[in-house]
Design a protein around this motif. Structure first.
Motif, PDB file in Angstrom:
ATOM      1  N   ALA A  98       3.014  -9.626  -5.794  1.00 43.77           N
ATOM      2  CA  ALA A  98       1.905  -8.849  -5.222  1.00 43.77           C
ATOM      3  C   ALA A  98       0.991  -8.441  -6.362  1.00 43.77           C
ATOM      4  CB  ALA A  98       2.429  -7.615  -4.482  1.00 43.77           C
ATOM      5  N   CYS A  99      -0.285  -8.693  -6.193  1.00 41.71           N
ATOM      6  CA  CYS A  99      -1.254  -8.243  -7.202  1.00 41.71           C
ATOM      7  C   CYS A  99      -1.488  -6.743  -7.035  1.00 41.71           C
ATOM      8  CB  CYS A  99      -2.549  -9.023  -7.066  1.00 41.71           C
ATOM      9  SG  CYS A  99      -3.439  -8.663  -5.535  1.00 41.71           S
ATOM     10  N   SER A 100      -2.358  -6.184  -7.831  1.00 35.07           N
ATOM     11  CA  SER A 100      -2.555  -4.732  -7.776  1.00 35.07           C
ATOM     12  C   SER A 100      -3.215  -4.308  -6.463  1.00 35.07           C
ATOM     13  CB  SER A 100      -3.375  -4.254  -8.969  1.00 35.07           C
ATOM     14  OG  SER A 100      -4.518  -5.056  -9.122  1.00 35.07           O
ATOM     15  N   VAL A 113      -7.150  -4.723   1.020  1.00 33.52           N
ATOM     16  CA  VAL A 113      -5.872  -4.274   1.598  1.00 33.52           C
ATOM     17  C   VAL A 113      -4.926  -3.809   0.490  1.00 33.52           C
ATOM     18  CG1 VAL A 113      -5.964  -5.832   3.592  1.00 33.52           C
ATOM     19  CG2 VAL A 113      -4.872  -6.596   1.471  1.00 33.52           C
ATOM     20  N   GLU A 114      -3.997  -2.961   0.876  1.00 32.20           N
ATOM     21  CA  GLU A 114      -2.914  -2.538  -0.003  1.00 32.20           C
ATOM     22  C   GLU A 114      -1.915  -3.702  -0.091  1.00 32.20           C
ATOM     23  OE1 GLU A 114       0.479  -1.011  -1.692  1.00 32.20           O
ATOM     24  OE2 GLU A 114       0.473  -1.807   0.334  1.00 32.20           O
ATOM     25  N   THR A 115      -1.264  -3.857  -1.220  1.00 31.67           N
ATOM     26  CA  THR A 115      -0.388  -5.021  -1.407  1.00 31.67           C
ATOM     27  C   THR A 115       1.067  -4.653  -1.756  1.00 31.67           C
ATOM     28  OG1 THR A 115      -1.193  -5.077  -3.676  1.00 31.67           O
ATOM     29  CG2 THR A 115      -2.187  -6.648  -2.110  1.00 31.67           C
ATOM     30  N   ARG A 116       1.249  -3.733  -2.705  1.00 30.52           N
ATOM     31  CA  ARG A 116       2.600  -3.579  -3.269  1.00 30.52           C
ATOM     32  C   ARG A 116       3.543  -2.768  -2.386  1.00 30.52           C
ATOM     33  NH1 ARG A 116       0.982  -3.478  -9.719  1.00 30.52           N
ATOM     34  NH2 ARG A 116       0.691  -5.747  -9.771  1.00 30.52           N
ATOM     35  N   THR A 117       3.028  -1.779  -1.698  1.00 30.57           N
ATOM     36  CA  THR A 117       3.913  -1.014  -0.805  1.00 30.57           C
ATOM     37  C   THR A 117       4.405  -1.923   0.315  1.00 30.57           C
ATOM     38  OG1 THR A 117       2.716   0.993  -1.310  1.00 30.57           O
ATOM     39  CG2 THR A 117       4.072   1.045   0.647  1.00 30.57           C
ATOM     40  N   ILE A 118       3.495  -2.722   0.853  1.00 32.38           N
ATOM     41  CA  ILE A 118       3.902  -3.607   1.954  1.00 32.38           C
ATOM     42  C   ILE A 118       4.843  -4.703   1.432  1.00 32.38           C
ATOM     43  CG2 ILE A 118       1.960  -5.283   1.913  1.00 32.38           C
ATOM     44  CD1 ILE A 118       3.274  -3.701   5.090  1.00 32.38           C
ATOM     45  N   ALA A 119       4.643  -5.167   0.220  1.00 32.11           N
ATOM     46  CA  ALA A 119       5.546  -6.183  -0.353  1.00 32.11           C
ATOM     47  C   ALA A 119       6.949  -5.611  -0.550  1.00 32.11           C
ATOM     48  CB  ALA A 119       4.985  -6.702  -1.671  1.00 32.11           C
ATOM     49  N   ARG A 120       7.035  -4.351  -0.980  1.00 29.37           N
ATOM     50  CA  ARG A 120       8.360  -3.717  -1.146  1.00 29.37           C
ATOM     51  C   ARG A 120       9.086  -3.622   0.200  1.00 29.37           C
ATOM     52  NH1 ARG A 120       9.912  -1.132  -5.730  1.00 29.37           N
ATOM     53  NH2 ARG A 120       8.306  -0.900  -7.330  1.00 29.37           N
TER      54      ARG A 120
END
Ligand code: SF4
Length: 374
Positions: free
Chosen positions: A292-294, A304-311
């Motif tokens: 996930a990029c920043s 869009v948000e990326t890292r919270t959803i990837a976790r």
């Protein structure tokens, strides 16, 4: 101060992003002493947003710096010996070294000699780089580099142009001259138009003498977990919380940190600790296979948000997941079993493809993503 959006961000020439300036630090041989790590973490917390990226070229990027603090940051990096005084030398020092080098070995010696010869190289495209993959087994094959020093199949030192599976056998003493010669050949044969060595070789053959020795097959990169006296930690998405890193380095009583291009870092002579401060020691943890990029709001191109959803999604998609803020795909410019791409505030879904490939579904919300079958 000169800031250029889209430029490779060095410490002298930071790049503006959605969360402030990004300044890249290039530790020599990818190593920082414990004192340097603690100093860098303090700079990040004092003058940045407390987040340091571990990049795919084994460098570190301090994020969230405000422009007014740039001169002070440079002074502090220089005091830690993490900065080249000459910005042009810093810009050319695109060197990635095998993380398993040791004091006095071929890699350390080559690094010294190659750094000394950088001013003699012609002007190369900014993204071009050099790999010193001269440890016991080559492992940097997937890391971005154009000029690769390796031990060939017969044990000889070779200089291999990226894109060829054969290299040029050289003596270690001749390594700088061979690099200079190959760099001039690249420029004189129109390589700047191609941009990178592998692309250039698609249309331009190398001199036959430079392809006499077969390269060794690459071994798998390192994994999270213990490696003799060292401990290797995974940094989900290559993001290092500076406070957590400082605490880990202190608790493990390590002598130094080595960066790798695989979102892993190695702590030398590290004691085992119960609290790893959020860093990962289990090589099978699915978070280490999620990209996930920043994303938003850190990157201005993301919607869009990326890292919270990837976790949240990583455990459900252990074969591989990529959440990309836009179709550029910075975090993983390769196919993944499942790729989610931000577009106009929603997510598009690509199966077994790149972020820029045709999506199978469009306009999914964050809640829709939680119901995607694995
Ligand atoms: S993929 Fe797009 S959103 Fe993500 S970091 Fe790169 S440019 Fe920004």
């Amino acid at each position: 101060m000169r800031t250029i959006k889209g430029w490779c961000p060095g410490a002298h020439r930071p790049m503006m992003s959605g969360d402030g300036l990004i300044a890249r630090i290039r530790p020599r041989l990818g190593r920082l002493t414990t004192e340097q790590v603690l100093g860098l973490c303090d700079i990040s917390c004092t003058h940045g947003n407390g987040i340091i990226d571990l990049t795919s070229r084994a460098n570190l990027q301090m994020r969230g710096m405000v422009e007014a603090n740039h001169a002070m940051v440079l002074d502090r990096l220089a005091a830690l010996d993490l900065l080249d005084a000459d910005p042009s030398v810093e810009a050319r020092r695109n060197i990635i070294a095998t993380p398993l080098w040791h004091s006095g070995d071929m890699t350390e010696r080559l690094h010294h000699d190659i750094v000394a010869c950088l001013p003699a190289l012609p002007d190369l495209p900014a993204k071009m780089g050099i790999a010193l993959d001269t440890g016991p087994t080559p492992m940097l094959g997937a890391a971005s580099a154009d000029f690769r020093f390796e031990q060939g199949g017969d044990g000889a030192l070779i200089l291999r142009a990226d894109g060829s599976n054969r290299g040029w056998a050289i003596d270690a003493d001749d390594a700088p001259q061979a690099l200079i010669e190959m760099a001039h050949w690249f420029c004189n044969t129109g390589g700047r138009m191609a941009g990178r060595m592998a692309h250039h070789l698609l249309t331009t053959p190398l001199p036959p003498d430079w392809e006499t020795h077969l390269a060794r097959p690459m071994t798998n990169p390192l994994q999270a977990g213990r490696l003799n006296e060292a401990q290797i930690f995974g940094a989900p998405f290559g993001s290092l919380n500076a406070r957590a890193l400082a605490a880990l380095v202190t608790d493990t009583k390590t002598t130094g940190l080595r960066c790798t291009p695989w979102r892993l870092f190695l702590l030398e002579e590290a004691e085992t600790v119960a609290d790893t401060h959020g860093f990962v020691t289990d090589a099978n943890d699915p978070i280490l296979r999620a990209h996930a990029c920043s994303g938003a709001p850190a990157c201005a191109s993301a919607t869009v948000e990326t890292r919270t959803i990837a976790r949240v999604l990583a455990p459900k998609h252990p074969k591989g997941l990529h959440v990309s803020g836009c179709s550029k795909g910075c975090a993983h410019p390769r196919p993944a079993p499942l790729t989610l791409v931000g577009d106009n505030g929603a997510y598009d879904l690509v199966e077994n493809g790149h972020p820029w490939d045709q999506p199978r579904k469009r306009g999914l919300s964050a809640d829709d993503l939680k119901t995607i079958p694995d």
